[in-house]
Write a protein that holds these residues in place. Structure first.
Motif, PDB file in Angstrom:
ATOM      1  N   GLN A 111      -8.404 -55.669  -3.471  1.00  0.00           N
ATOM      2  CA  GLN A 111      -6.804 -55.666  -3.505  1.00  0.00           C
ATOM      3  C   GLN A 111      -6.325 -55.100  -2.218  1.00  0.00           C
ATOM      4  O   GLN A 111      -7.093 -54.204  -1.523  1.00  0.00           O
ATOM      5  N   SER A 112      -4.981 -55.502  -1.658  1.00  0.00           N
ATOM      6  CA  SER A 112      -4.620 -54.734  -0.488  1.00  0.00           C
ATOM      7  C   SER A 112      -4.041 -53.381  -0.910  1.00  0.00           C
ATOM      8  O   SER A 112      -4.067 -53.063  -1.919  1.00  0.00           O
ATOM      9  N   VAL A 113      -3.595 -52.785   0.447  1.00  0.00           N
ATOM     10  CA  VAL A 113      -3.193 -51.368   0.203  1.00  0.00           C
ATOM     11  C   VAL A 113      -2.089 -51.369  -0.636  1.00  0.00           C
ATOM     12  O   VAL A 113      -1.118 -52.115  -0.839  1.00  0.00           O
ATOM     13  N   TYR A 114      -1.962 -50.028  -1.281  1.00  0.00           N
ATOM     14  CA  TYR A 114      -0.420 -49.711  -2.167  1.00  0.00           C
ATOM     15  C   TYR A 114       0.085 -48.492  -1.086  1.00  0.00           C
ATOM     16  O   TYR A 114      -0.645 -47.488  -0.861  1.00  0.00           O
ATOM     17  N   PRO A 115       1.079 -48.803  -0.652  1.00  0.00           N
ATOM     18  CA  PRO A 115       1.707 -48.021   0.493  1.00  0.00           C
ATOM     19  C   PRO A 115       2.165 -46.566   0.082  1.00  0.00           C
ATOM     20  O   PRO A 115       2.395 -45.810   1.100  1.00  0.00           O
ATOM     21  N   ASP A 116       2.363 -46.306  -1.266  1.00  0.00           N
ATOM     22  CA  ASP A 116       2.988 -45.103  -1.527  1.00  0.00           C
ATOM     23  C   ASP A 116       1.899 -44.077  -1.890  1.00  0.00           C
ATOM     24  O   ASP A 116       1.402 -44.234  -3.039  1.00  0.00           O
ATOM     25  N   VAL A 117       1.665 -43.105  -1.075  1.00  0.00           N
ATOM     26  CA  VAL A 117       0.215 -42.497  -1.275  1.00  0.00           C
ATOM     27  C   VAL A 117       0.636 -41.348  -2.426  1.00  0.00           C
ATOM     28  O   VAL A 117      -0.419 -40.848  -2.955  1.00  0.00           O
ATOM     29  N   ARG A 118       1.936 -40.886  -2.737  1.00  0.00           N
ATOM     30  CA  ARG A 118       2.281 -40.083  -3.643  1.00  0.00           C
ATOM     31  C   ARG A 118       2.424 -40.499  -5.249  1.00  0.00           C
ATOM     32  O   ARG A 118       2.215 -39.842  -6.145  1.00  0.00           O
ATOM     33  N   ASP A 119       2.436 -42.033  -5.194  1.00  0.00           N
ATOM     34  CA  ASP A 119       2.731 -42.593  -6.584  1.00  0.00           C
ATOM     35  C   ASP A 119       1.482 -43.137  -7.092  1.00  0.00           C
ATOM     36  O   ASP A 119       0.919 -44.236  -7.123  1.00  0.00           O
ATOM     37  N   VAL A 120       0.649 -41.836  -7.772  1.00  0.00           N
ATOM     38  CA  VAL A 120      -0.538 -42.229  -8.137  1.00  0.00           C
ATOM     39  C   VAL A 120      -0.481 -43.054  -9.517  1.00  0.00           C
ATOM     40  O   VAL A 120      -1.431 -44.121  -9.772  1.00  0.00           O
ATOM     41  N   GLU A 121       0.588 -42.933 -10.390  1.00  0.00           N
ATOM     42  CA  GLU A 121       0.795 -43.685 -11.596  1.00  0.00           C
ATOM     43  C   GLU A 121       0.930 -45.314 -11.277  1.00  0.00           C
ATOM     44  O   GLU A 121       0.232 -46.084 -11.781  1.00  0.00           O
ATOM     45  N   GLY A 122       1.532 -45.339 -10.280  1.00  0.00           N
ATOM     46  CA  GLY A 122       1.903 -46.774  -9.636  1.00  0.00           C
ATOM     47  C   GLY A 122       0.776 -47.546  -9.048  1.00  0.00           C
ATOM     48  O   GLY A 122       0.522 -48.670  -9.373  1.00  0.00           O
TER      49      GLY A 122
END
Length: 299
Positions: free
Chosen positions: A202-213
């Protein structure tokens, strides 16, 4: 760490031998950050020469990366390099400087739109010397690239995997939420499987603070057939690992399925009513192959 084991319960599991779970991107012009990434626990450290590096830092990033890869690297992580766009002014120099280095584990090719793009890279690498072609990982980041996914996946034996570049793909297709990526993700999964490649990460998840997301997004990706994910910060790695590894209940069910198939070859039913046939057994073996990656499957 290494690629996922390709066997479980004594039977090969197609498509997993070249698979990784965690891919950590780091800017190529920051050697200190690259060194930290090598100790992060990521399966693959992707040294980025493209989006993460400003135009006036491209030469510095390439030189630093060439120095890093001039000898085989210690440690478990494989080091890949995302070169610059193939139709831009820096890709040829990237390939000439890096393609034959002993520490290079693979090349990620951005913005690939056709099999011809892959073959042009192979030719450029061959023209640079006698070294073999390193593993190639084309990134599909446009409607045209996605439309040609299977042809790209089959373009050359050096292609070991494909993946989406979802930020560019969102922009190209006008997608405004993650749900709109479901069909492109499945398209990439099908193309990779048809070509005999590992499932796309999967491609990157850009919000490094949103662990639950991140965890929720990984679960959606796993449900679509993706395996593993790229990260842009080390704190994302354990979240990705947990999301894509089978849990204890899945492992227990897989063991029960494989054992039932061993005792009673052919289609059968388990005591709880679950039907077991060849396809179900293949899925169970895949679960055990993933579990064996961390030694979590019972022997």
């Amino acid at each position: 760490m290494s690629a996922l084991t390709s066997a479980a319960a004594g039977t090969d599991v197609p498509g997993l031998s070249d698979a990784f779970l965690t891919w950590l991107y780091v800017p190529g012009d920051r050697p200190d950050t690259v060194q930290k990434a090598l100790r992060s626990g990521a399966d693959v450290v992707v040294v980025d020469l493209e989006d993460a590096v400003a135009p006036d830092r491209k030469d510095h990033a390439r030189e630093a990366t060439a120095e890093l890869l001039s000898a085989p690297l210690p440690g478990p992580a494989s080091v890949h390099v995302r070169i610059n766009a193939l139709d831009g002014p820096w890709a040829a120099a990237d390939l000439a400087a890096l393609g034959a280095l002993p520490g290079l584990g693979g090349l990620r090719l951005p913005k690939v739109t056709s099999a011809a793009d892959v073959r042009s890279v192979v030719k450029a690498l061959a023209d640079g010397g006698p070294a073999g072609t390193p593993p190639l990982y084309p990134l599909l980041e446009s409607a045209l690239g996605l439309e040609n996914a299977y042809a790209v996946a089959r373009a050359h034996p050096a292609v070991r995997g494909i993946a989406l570049g979802e930020a560019d793909l969102r922009a190209d297709l006008g997608i405004t939420d993650e749900e709109g990526l479901s069909w492109p993700r499945v398209r990439a999964v099908v193309a990779a499987r048809a070509a005999g490649l590992a499932p796309p990460a999967q491609s990157v998840y850009p919000d490094v603070r949103d662990v639950e997301g991140l965890a929720a997004s990984c679960r959606r990706g796993r449900a679509l057939g993706l395996l593993g994910r790229a990260a842009i910060h080390p704190r994302q790695l354990p979240v990705i690992e947990r999301a894509f590894m089978p849990d204890e209940a899945e492992i227990a069910a897989a063991h029960e399925t494989v054992e039932a198939a061993r005792v009673t070859p052919g289609a059968t039913a388990l005591p709880d009513g679950r039907f077991v046939d060849a396809a179900v057994v293949a899925a169970a073996r895949r679960v055990l192959a993933l579990a064996n990656r961390r030694g979590t499957a019972r022997t």
